[in-house]
Scaffold this motif. Sequence first.
Motif, short mmCIF file in Angstrom:
data_model
loop_
_atom_site.label_atom_id
_atom_site.label_comp_id
_atom_site.label_asym_id
_atom_site.label_seq_id
_atom_site.Cartn_x
_atom_site.Cartn_y
_atom_site.Cartn_z
N LEU A 72 24.05 67.38 53.43
CA LEU A 72 25.25 66.60 53.70
C LEU A 72 24.96 65.41 54.59
CD1 LEU A 72 27.94 69.37 54.16
CD2 LEU A 72 27.78 67.71 52.32
N LEU A 73 24.05 65.56 55.53
CA LEU A 73 23.72 64.44 56.41
C LEU A 73 22.90 63.36 55.71
CD1 LEU A 73 23.07 66.22 59.77
CD2 LEU A 73 24.82 64.53 59.27
N LEU A 74 22.21 63.72 54.63
CA LEU A 74 21.48 62.71 53.88
C LEU A 74 22.41 61.75 53.16
CD1 LEU A 74 18.53 64.73 52.35
CD2 LEU A 74 18.42 62.97 54.10
N VAL A 75 23.64 62.16 52.92
CA VAL A 75 24.60 61.32 52.24
C VAL A 75 25.10 60.19 53.16
CG1 VAL A 75 26.88 61.32 51.14
CG2 VAL A 75 25.31 63.19 50.75
N VAL A 76 25.11 60.43 54.47
CA VAL A 76 25.66 59.48 55.43
C VAL A 76 24.68 58.33 55.63
CG1 VAL A 76 26.41 59.18 57.81
CG2 VAL A 76 26.95 61.28 56.60
N ASP A 77 25.19 57.12 55.49
CA ASP A 77 24.39 55.93 55.77
C ASP A 77 24.59 55.58 57.24
OD1 ASP A 77 22.82 53.72 55.52
OD2 ASP A 77 24.38 52.47 54.61
N PRO A 78 23.52 55.49 58.03
CA PRO A 78 23.68 55.21 59.46
C PRO A 78 24.43 53.92 59.75
CG PRO A 78 21.44 55.90 59.00
CD PRO A 78 22.12 55.72 57.69
N ARG A 79 24.36 52.95 58.85
CA ARG A 79 25.07 51.69 59.08
C ARG A 79 26.58 51.87 58.96
NH1 ARG A 79 22.60 48.31 54.73
NH2 ARG A 79 21.99 50.33 54.00
N ASP A 80 27.03 52.84 58.16
CA ASP A 80 28.46 53.06 58.00
C ASP A 80 29.09 53.71 59.21
OD1 ASP A 80 28.36 51.97 55.51
OD2 ASP A 80 28.28 53.88 54.44
N VAL A 81 28.29 54.34 60.04
CA VAL A 81 28.83 55.02 61.22
C VAL A 81 29.35 54.01 62.23
CG1 VAL A 81 28.24 56.53 63.14
CG2 VAL A 81 27.37 57.02 60.89
N VAL A 82 28.68 52.88 62.38
CA VAL A 82 29.08 51.90 63.37
C VAL A 82 29.93 50.78 62.78
CG1 VAL A 82 27.10 52.32 64.85
CG2 VAL A 82 26.93 50.61 63.05
N THR A 83 30.23 50.82 61.48
CA THR A 83 31.07 49.80 60.88
C THR A 83 32.51 50.02 61.30
OG1 THR A 83 29.61 49.77 58.96
CG2 THR A 83 31.80 48.80 58.68
N PRO A 84 33.14 49.02 61.93
CA PRO A 84 34.53 49.20 62.35
C PRO A 84 35.46 49.23 61.14
CG PRO A 84 33.81 46.96 62.80
CD PRO A 84 32.60 47.72 62.32
N THR A 85 36.44 50.09 61.19
CA THR A 85 37.41 50.22 60.12
C THR A 85 38.75 49.78 60.65
OG1 THR A 85 36.17 52.09 59.26
CG2 THR A 85 38.40 51.81 58.45
N ASP A 86 39.33 48.72 60.07
CA ASP A 86 40.60 48.20 60.57
C ASP A 86 41.72 48.32 59.55
OD1 ASP A 86 39.58 46.41 58.82
OD2 ASP A 86 40.02 44.63 60.02
N LYS A 87 41.52 49.16 58.52
CA LYS A 87 42.55 49.37 57.51
C LYS A 87 42.52 50.83 57.11
CE LYS A 87 39.36 48.01 53.93
NZ LYS A 87 38.96 47.05 52.96
#
Length: 112
Positions: A72-87
């Motif tokens: 399950l952790l292989l699916v997570v892209d490390p760049r998506d963790v720090v991407t701010p979500t404003d919607k």
Amino acid sequence: MTDKQPTRRDLMKPIQLLGVAFASALFAGFVAVMSMGGFTGAGSEVVTSAWRVGGILAGIVFIAVLLGLALLLLVVDPRDVVTPTDKPILTQHEDDVDDGADGDAPGENRTE
């Protein structure tokens, strides 16, 4: 605040993964031993069999949980963790929404 991007190793935290897998294995082994009568005075064969099955089940659960969490952790892209979500995440994007300009209701498929 630092702009350091998290690495995959930072996300995985191997000690925490092993801890969760070990706790799950202990729980499953304890439940198996309790349900098979491992703490009763039913005789040495019953107690030995209960502890043997509990140990086998604990090993299987440890490996299964560790493998499942790692996959399950292989699916997570490390760049998506720090991407701010404003919607909102679960709503449709503007380009995906059918505005019904042709007279049909959105999402309605008519065959004529």
